[in-house]
Design a protein around this motif. Structure first.
Motif, mmCIF file in Angstrom:
data_model
loop_
_atom_site.group_PDB
_atom_site.id
_atom_site.type_symbol
_atom_site.label_atom_id
_atom_site.label_comp_id
_atom_site.label_asym_id
_atom_site.label_seq_id
_atom_site.Cartn_x
_atom_site.Cartn_y
_atom_site.Cartn_z
ATOM 1 N N TYR A 107 0.851 -1.200 0.000
ATOM 2 C CA TYR A 107 0.000 0.000 0.000
ATOM 3 C C TYR A 107 0.881 1.242 0.000
ATOM 4 O O TYR A 107 1.933 1.280 0.647
ATOM 5 N N THR A 108 0.451 2.247 -0.736
ATOM 6 C CA THR A 108 1.108 3.534 -0.707
ATOM 7 C C THR A 108 0.078 4.619 -0.947
ATOM 8 O O THR A 108 -1.047 4.348 -1.378
ATOM 9 N N VAL A 109 0.446 5.862 -0.665
ATOM 10 C CA VAL A 109 -0.417 7.016 -0.919
ATOM 11 C C VAL A 109 0.169 7.793 -2.087
ATOM 12 O O VAL A 109 1.382 8.043 -2.133
ATOM 13 N N ALA A 110 -0.692 8.162 -3.021
ATOM 14 C CA ALA A 110 -0.272 8.860 -4.232
ATOM 15 C C ALA A 110 -1.248 9.990 -4.522
ATOM 16 O O ALA A 110 -2.352 10.033 -3.969
ATOM 17 N N PRO A 111 -0.865 10.938 -5.391
ATOM 18 C CA PRO A 111 -1.787 12.031 -5.734
ATOM 19 C C PRO A 111 -3.012 11.514 -6.484
ATOM 20 O O PRO A 111 -2.964 10.516 -7.197
ATOM 21 N N ALA A 112 -4.101 12.246 -6.312
ATOM 22 C CA ALA A 112 -5.336 11.967 -7.051
ATOM 23 C C ALA A 112 -5.883 13.296 -7.547
ATOM 24 O O ALA A 112 -6.180 14.188 -6.749
ATOM 25 N N GLY A 113 -5.962 13.458 -8.861
ATOM 26 C CA GLY A 113 -6.439 14.725 -9.399
ATOM 27 C C GLY A 113 -5.428 15.833 -9.184
ATOM 28 O O GLY A 113 -4.219 15.605 -9.101
ATOM 29 N N GLU A 114 -5.931 17.075 -9.064
ATOM 30 C CA GLU A 114 -5.030 18.224 -8.953
ATOM 31 C C GLU A 114 -4.369 18.332 -7.582
ATOM 32 O O GLU A 114 -3.174 18.633 -7.478
ATOM 33 N N ASP A 115 -5.125 18.092 -6.500
ATOM 34 C CA ASP A 115 -4.523 18.254 -5.172
ATOM 35 C C ASP A 115 -5.037 17.244 -4.164
ATOM 36 O O ASP A 115 -4.846 17.409 -2.966
ATOM 37 N N GLY A 116 -5.667 16.156 -4.612
ATOM 38 C CA GLY A 116 -6.174 15.146 -3.707
ATOM 39 C C GLY A 116 -5.186 14.006 -3.494
ATOM 40 O O GLY A 116 -4.072 13.997 -4.017
ATOM 41 N N LEU A 117 -5.589 13.026 -2.691
ATOM 42 C CA LEU A 117 -4.770 11.863 -2.394
ATOM 43 C C LEU A 117 -5.591 10.593 -2.552
ATOM 44 O O LEU A 117 -6.821 10.610 -2.398
ATOM 45 N N GLN A 118 -4.911 9.503 -2.841
ATOM 46 C CA GLN A 118 -5.574 8.210 -2.938
ATOM 47 C C GLN A 118 -4.687 7.110 -2.375
ATOM 48 O O GLN A 118 -3.451 7.223 -2.364
ATOM 49 N N LEU A 119 -5.326 6.054 -1.899
ATOM 50 C CA LEU A 119 -4.633 4.853 -1.467
ATOM 51 C C LEU A 119 -4.478 3.942 -2.675
ATOM 52 O O LEU A 119 -5.463 3.621 -3.351
ATOM 53 N N VAL A 120 -3.236 3.542 -2.938
ATOM 54 C CA VAL A 120 -2.947 2.640 -4.051
ATOM 55 C C VAL A 120 -2.557 1.283 -3.484
ATOM 56 O O VAL A 120 -1.603 1.179 -2.692
ATOM 57 N N THR A 121 -3.298 0.243 -3.859
ATOM 58 C CA THR A 121 -2.952 -1.128 -3.505
ATOM 59 C C THR A 121 -2.204 -1.726 -4.686
ATOM 60 O O THR A 121 -2.683 -1.672 -5.826
ATOM 61 N N PHE A 122 -1.020 -2.296 -4.436
ATOM 62 C CA PHE A 122 -0.205 -2.794 -5.541
ATOM 63 C C PHE A 122 0.359 -4.176 -5.238
ATOM 64 O O PHE A 122 0.455 -4.593 -4.070
ATOM 65 N N ASP A 123 0.721 -4.883 -6.297
ATOM 66 C CA ASP A 123 1.365 -6.186 -6.186
ATOM 67 C C ASP A 123 2.862 -5.951 -5.979
ATOM 68 O O ASP A 123 3.524 -5.346 -6.818
ATOM 69 N N THR A 124 3.395 -6.424 -4.857
ATOM 70 C CA THR A 124 4.800 -6.175 -4.568
ATOM 71 C C THR A 124 5.725 -6.972 -5.485
ATOM 72 O O THR A 124 6.907 -6.639 -5.609
ATOM 73 N N GLY A 125 5.206 -8.008 -6.153
ATOM 74 C CA GLY A 125 6.038 -8.794 -7.046
ATOM 75 C C GLY A 125 6.404 -8.074 -8.318
ATOM 76 O O GLY A 125 7.527 -8.221 -8.826
ATOM 77 N N ASN A 126 5.480 -7.262 -8.852
ATOM 78 C CA ASN A 126 5.750 -6.584 -10.118
ATOM 79 C C ASN A 126 5.339 -5.121 -10.145
ATOM 80 O O ASN A 126 5.534 -4.448 -11.165
ATOM 81 N N GLY A 127 4.748 -4.621 -9.046
ATOM 82 C CA GLY A 127 4.369 -3.220 -8.967
ATOM 83 C C GLY A 127 3.039 -2.874 -9.599
ATOM 84 O O GLY A 127 2.629 -1.708 -9.601
#
Length: 442
Positions: free
Chosen positions: A381-401
């Motif tokens: 899990y990581t936090v990344a930008p969403a839109g112009e100034d928002g944030l989102q939680l990104v769920t990712f596969d650690t094996g390949n990203g």
């Protein structure tokens, strides 16, 4: 809701607890030997600062609740085995709504977001470390001391220290290892707060004969520099500890030194001692050390945009890997896969190959806005930008990203300072502006 507890109150409660223990005998609730339990017991999950949870992470999360806490947040949240969430901040009204800036420790229920308690503390608790044991006793630093509270927010004890403890960890013998930003290191009894070994000074003992009038610096001095690993904060981050051996690792920037050092120390035989020091952190470091599972390698980043692997036996550098951004927080380390955090750069995974490293994968399209974490089941899990100034939680596969799912943090701005994974695969995120978000498996 309570105001800042006094030492007298803590002593009274300690006396009652002692009577209860002597009268009731040894039940599980009275077992003071219990160490950290399930949940996210310290800033980066465990004594090694691995930012990895053995809980199988959910790949389908939904927002459970969110709430502002009334002030900014500077350090990651911690959660107890029952899901109790602890967050520190600095507010303008305290716990009772009375005007005046004060530090506060909040506790919230994982399932509902309901506030369990609020304790007023020193103003610099916002930058202090915290840890939770298996009985949901919380240990947290503030101005000039280490506090312990029980699950209800009642004070258990307070031990004076110099500075603000930015690192709180559990040792292999179930004691509390604390390190202040001024370099004072203590090992405390979890039940009483008593020092169990002589205090150790990472910056060296002052010479009071040569400087008889040397003043004690203010407890919060340099704390604002800790977030960027600057020279005014000698010890900016959480220590990494090998509980089996008692070896632990700090980043230390001694006054007047051209660069910061990675320092190896040992807690054993009733004392703390230095093993080695490596002056290798160019421009300082705001990334605390992370220890490999076998205890043979310690990973650290510096402000010259490098990830560095160091042999724990000798202090010699095994390899360095340019990142293109300065790591912040801790490096998530699981099975040789290293994922650094930060407020710049993008999601990147580095593979430790022993004497060298390689980029396992990277996601230039996922800018970092916080500290990635890994869980069992190859889920991160990581936090990344969403839109112009928002944030989102990104769920990712650690094996390949690969991105598995995204979820908005409603109304969030800026960046996050911590991500915690609960015992039941919940994910808790705090933002620097003071917003708390909890997600649960769908």
């Amino acid at each position: 809701m309570r105001r800042r507890p006094t030492v007298r109150a803590a002593a009274a409660i300690g006396a009652v607890a002692a009577l209860t223990l002597s009268g009731c005998g040894g039940t599980h609730l009275d077992d003071i030997r219990v160490g950290p339990g399930k949940g996210w017991p310290s800033a980066y999950h465990d004594a090694r600062n691995s930012a990895f949870s053995s809980v199988t992470g959910s790949r389908n999360l939904v927002l459970s609740w969110s709430r502002p806490i009334g002030g900014p947040v500077a350090v990651p949240p911690v959660t107890g085995p029952d899901g109790q969430v602890f967050v520190t901040t600095r507010t303008e009204t305290g716990c009772v709504g009375k005007p005046g800036t004060t530090g506060t420790l909040f506790s919230f229920q994982m399932h509902t977001g309901r506030k369990r308690f609020c304790d007023e503390m020193g103003p610099d608790v916002i930058g202090a470390g915290a840890a939770v044991d298996g009985l949901t006793n919380v240990y947290v630093g503030d101005n000039g001391g280490v506090f312990s509270f029980n699950a209800l927010g009642q004070p258990r004890w307070r031990t004076p220290v110099a500075g603000v403890p930015v690192s709180v960890q559990f040792t292999g013998d179930s004691r509390v290892l604390t390190v202040s930003q001024l370099g004072q290191i203590d090992v405390l009894d979890r039940q009483t707060g008593d020092r169990t070994v002589p205090t150790f000074q990472a910056l060296g003992e002052p010479d009071f004969l040569a400087q008889a009038d040397l003043p004690r610096p203010p407890d919060g001095v340099g704390l604002d520099d800790c977030g960027v690993g600057g020279p005014h904060c000698p010890v900016p981050s959480v220590s990494a500890l090998d509980q089996a051996s008692g070896d632990f690792y700090l980043t230390v920037w001694k006054p007047g030194s051209p660069r910061a050092s990675l320092v190896a120390l040992r807690y054993a035989d009733g004392r703390i001692s230095t093993r080695w020091s490596a002056d290798l952190l160019t421009d300082g470091s705001a990334a605390g050390p992370s220890l490999s599972a076998d205890g043979k390698t310690v990973y650290v980043g510096d402000n010259s945009n490098r990830l560095i692997a160091v042999d724990t036996a000798t202090g010699h550098t095994k390899w360095t890997q340019p990142l293109g951004f300065a790591p912040r927080g801790a490096i998530s380390a699981a099975n040789g896969l290293l994922i650094p955090g930060g407020n710049d750069g993008h999601l990147t995974a580095v593979r430790d190959k022993g004497d060298s490293a390689e980029i396992a994968w990277q996601r230039p399209d996922v800018p970092l806005r916080g500290r990635p974490v890994q869980t069992a089941g190859d889920t991160g899990y990581t936090v990344a930008p969403a839109g112009e100034d928002g944030l989102q939680l990104v769920t990712f596969d650690t094996g390949n990203g690969t991105t598995l799912a995204t979820a908005d943090l409603p109304g969030a701005h800026g960046d996050s300072v911590g991500t915690a994974v609960g015992a039941n695969s919940e994910v808790v995120i705090t933002t620097r502006l003071g917003e708390l978000f909890a997600f649960k498996p769908a």
